[in-house]
Design a protein around this motif. Structure first.
Motif, PDB file in Angstrom:
ATOM      1  N   HIS A 191      75.951  40.570  30.427  1.00 17.29           N
ATOM      2  CA  HIS A 191      75.395  40.523  31.781  1.00 17.29           C
ATOM      3  C   HIS A 191      75.179  41.927  32.341  1.00 17.29           C
ATOM      4  N   GLU A 214      71.644  43.811  33.227  1.00 14.93           N
ATOM      5  CA  GLU A 214      71.328  44.313  34.566  1.00 14.93           C
ATOM      6  C   GLU A 214      70.949  45.793  34.534  1.00 14.93           C
ATOM      7  N   ARG A 253      67.356  45.807  33.254  1.00 17.14           N
ATOM      8  CA  ARG A 253      66.443  45.355  34.303  1.00 17.14           C
ATOM      9  C   ARG A 253      66.034  46.511  35.226  1.00 17.14           C
ATOM     10  N   ALA A 296      73.468  37.269  38.185  1.00 13.29           N
ATOM     11  CA  ALA A 296      72.207  37.950  37.873  1.00 13.29           C
ATOM     12  C   ALA A 296      71.471  38.332  39.152  1.00 13.29           C
ATOM     13  N   HIS A 331      65.847  42.794  28.094  1.00 10.64           N
ATOM     14  CA  HIS A 331      65.298  42.426  29.408  1.00 10.64           C
ATOM     15  C   HIS A 331      64.438  43.593  29.881  1.00 10.64           C
ATOM     16  N   GLU A 390      63.595  37.382  32.356  1.00  5.66           N
ATOM     17  CA  GLU A 390      64.297  36.559  31.380  1.00  5.66           C
ATOM     18  C   GLU A 390      64.943  37.450  30.328  1.00  5.66           C
ATOM     19  N   ILE A 391      66.010  36.960  29.736  1.00 10.23           N
ATOM     20  CA  ILE A 391      66.633  37.629  28.598  1.00 10.23           C
ATOM     21  C   ILE A 391      66.010  37.067  27.331  1.00 10.23           C
ATOM     22  N   LEU A 419      75.928  32.891  30.555  1.00 12.89           N
ATOM     23  CA  LEU A 419      74.860  33.708  31.131  1.00 12.89           C
ATOM     24  C   LEU A 419      73.974  32.868  32.044  1.00 12.89           C
ATOM     25  N   HIS A 443      71.031  33.803  34.812  1.00  3.91           N
ATOM     26  CA  HIS A 443      70.060  34.387  33.887  1.00  3.91           C
ATOM     27  C   HIS A 443      69.196  33.293  33.259  1.00  3.91           C
TER      28      HIS A 443
END
Length: 577
Positions: free
Chosen positions: A308, A312, A315, A356, A497, A503-504, A519, A524
């Motif tokens: 996670h 992040e 992202r 998320a 990501h 989206e992962i 997740l 997520h």
């Protein structure tokens, strides 16, 4: 601490396709006990080792490996493309970055890539003459040999010339890639003559010869820069582009220059990380992600929370990539801010450790600031010189266009520009004014050749993979930091990501069902291969082709890791003589 993270990582490592290559004994020293090369094809690795045996250094070997990959991996790179070369000179301790990225021709205005309705013309952006930038790789080979190597360019190019003339067996990935691109490649007579001689398309196991490419390599070997960018080869390139409706000029071809740039360097948990500056987006994004993550002890976290936090960080780095990064010769990049620990701390503060952050909550507008495509190889020689090089023609087989008589498959790197601001390219990433095309401008890249150095270890790594390159290198750095060896780092499962889409993406078996469910509970969205119970619409099963070498200075051991996803790759170590 790190032992826990190591066990977590090891538990998800894929079974290696190659045994770990290593040499050395239980002694330490200021120089490695030999040389190590890892590349995407065994013939290229062998070519580099041959040049080292003939008295060359890592930079001569890089010429041999790069040019041989241009022959045996046309699906990924070639003389018609470009690349980045991160170099370390052991004697001076100097690091330098050679930027051999392609450049936009004068004809490549944004309007040239729009259809009658004003939408992006993806066919023109990705296929044929308009998709191709002015190549940079041949100039890089000349620069490497002339400024950094010991041997004549002609010597280091010999393995590639011989293989182009004598041929090599077509392997499965090459045949599959051709089948997927054949409808484009069949448009062009020069390409058909190479890939479908006598009307019969290449297939796995065929002996693939490229006499025209061998002649082009000989011209480069004999005349250096002028052997490609001026004279007969240049004339054929210009004519081939023009005959298919494109427009390059002789002066912009002859005016291409490699640029030396200062690498990005920063510290992460006792490692000095040296990596790619703009026009690569990789180094800045890598610095941002790692400096965000150093605020947590990842080894203390369970796997869902560790993933996670890594996601992040990805992202936020990719959001900044979208708005701020481009060719530093054309746009002002706030590099000092984007790579600073203070800025990373501010981004870290926006992360909820248990939930998320939807990407649409991160600003979609630029905010004020103060400041199986592509291939990679890694080299360490017995003197401690290092090369991390990533080179590409962009998508599979680039533009699909070979100007007749050259054997040179041109890139389709124009798609890496923001041809229409806010419209995703073939890799799903967007850009705005910072990466808009202009004559002579270099398109933004994700290629991230990287060095890692601690008090007792040195590692060289990189990978292909489009927009996923940066996150694969990130996971490789985290793997080395957790204590994995070179082969385990090359085999690590991968996830990604890039801000948008929100989206992962993950490879097969990257997450256990329990981790995937955790997740999703954090908010997520997952894009997993196939119809997994965890959900997702089916991303690729495997990504990348990471190639890495490592020198354990304490133990006096060299090792190499070649990605098991690519069965023709090879990491080899040769003891000092």
């Amino acid at each position: 601490m790190k032992l826990k993270l190591l066990l977590l990582l090891v538990s998800f490592v894929l079974t290696p396709g190659l045994a770990l290559a290593q040499t050395g004994g239980e002694t330490s020293g200021k120089s490695p006990p030999g040389a190590a090369i890892a590349s995407g094809h065994a013939l290229a690795t062998d070519a580099g080792l041959r040049i080292l045996r003939e008295g060359g250094n890592a930079f001569d070997a890089a010429v041999a490996v790069s040019s041989t990959l241009s022959v045996v991996e046309p699906i990924s790179s070639g003389l018609g493309g470009g690349g980045f070369f991160l170099l370390h000179d052991a004697e001076s301790g100097r690091d330098v970055f050679l930027d051999a990225r392609e450049i936009a021709p004068r004809s490549a205005t944004p309007e040239a890539y729009l259809d009658k309705s004003g939408n992006l013309d993806s066919d023109r952006a990705e296929n044929g003459p308009w998709s191709a930038g002015i190549p940079g790789l041949p100039a890089a080979l000349v620069e490497l040999a002339g400024k950094y190597g010991r041997l004549p360019l002609k010597t280091s190019l010999q393995p590639a010339i011989r293989i182009a003339e004598e041929g090599f067996p077509v392997y499965a990935r090459m045949a599959r890639g051709y089948a997927s691109r054949r409808d484009v490649m069949d448009r062009y007579p020069g390409t058909r003559a190479v890939y479908a001689p006598n009307g019969k398309p290449i297939k796995e196991g065929d002996l693939f010869k490229q006499p025209d490419l061998a002649r082009t390599l000989r011209a480069l070997a004999d005349k250096g820069f002028d052997g490609f960018y001026r004279g007969e080869v240049a004339d054929r390139l210009l004519k081939g582009v023009k005959d298919e409706g494109g427009l390059w000029t002789a002066d912009e071809l002859a005016g291409y220059r490699v640029k030396e740039r200062t690498p990005i360097s920063f510290d992460y948990r006792g490692w000095k990380i040296t990596t790619a500056p703009p026009p690569s987006s990789g180094g800045i994004a890598l610095a941002s992600m790692l400096q965000i993550l150093e605020g947590w002890d990842l080894a203390k976290l369970d796997e869902p929370h560790r993933v996670h936090l890594v996601v992040e960080a990805m992202r936020r780095a990719y959001r900044d990539r979208t708005f701020y990064l481009g060719d530093p010769d054309f746009v002002k990049i706030p590099q000092r801010t984007l790579t600073s620990r203070d800025y990373a701390a501010g981004l870290r503060a926006t992360i909820n450790p248990d939930k998320a952050t939807p990407s649409d909550l991160l600003s979609g507008k630029q905010t004020p600031l103060e400041d199986d495509e592509t291939t990679h190889f890694s080299i360490i020689d017995k003197e401690g010189n290092r090369v991390a090089a990533t080179q590409t023609v962009n998508l599979l087989y680039g533009s699909g266009l070979i100007p007749p008589g050259t054997g040179v498959l041109l890139n389709d790197e124009m798609d890496d520009f923001a041809l229409k601001p806010g419209t995703p390219n073939a890799f799903g990433v967007m850009g705005f004014d910072a990466n808009a095309p202009k004559p002579g401008k270099r398109m933004l890249s994700s290629m991230t050749p990287t060095f890692m150095e601690s008090k007792d270890k040195v590692a060289v790594l990189g990978t292909p993979g489009g927009s996923r390159i940066i996150t694969m290198v990130l996971l490789g750095v985290l793997g080395y930091d957790a204590g994995l060896d070179a082969q385990a780092v090359a085999a690590l499962p991968r996830y990604h990501h890039q801000w948008l889409p929100d989206e992962i993406e993950a490879e097969s078996n990257a997450f256990s069902p329990q981790t995937a469910a955790a997740l999703q509970a954090m908010g997520h969205k997952l894009d997993l291969p196939g119809d997994s119970a965890a959900g997702g619409r089916g991303s690729s099963h495997v990504w990348g082709n990471l190639q890495t070498v490592e020198w354990d200075k304490t133990r006096g051991v060299l090792s190499g890791g070649s990605d098991p996803r690519n069965p023709v790759g090879a990491a080899k170590v040769e003891p000092a003589r």
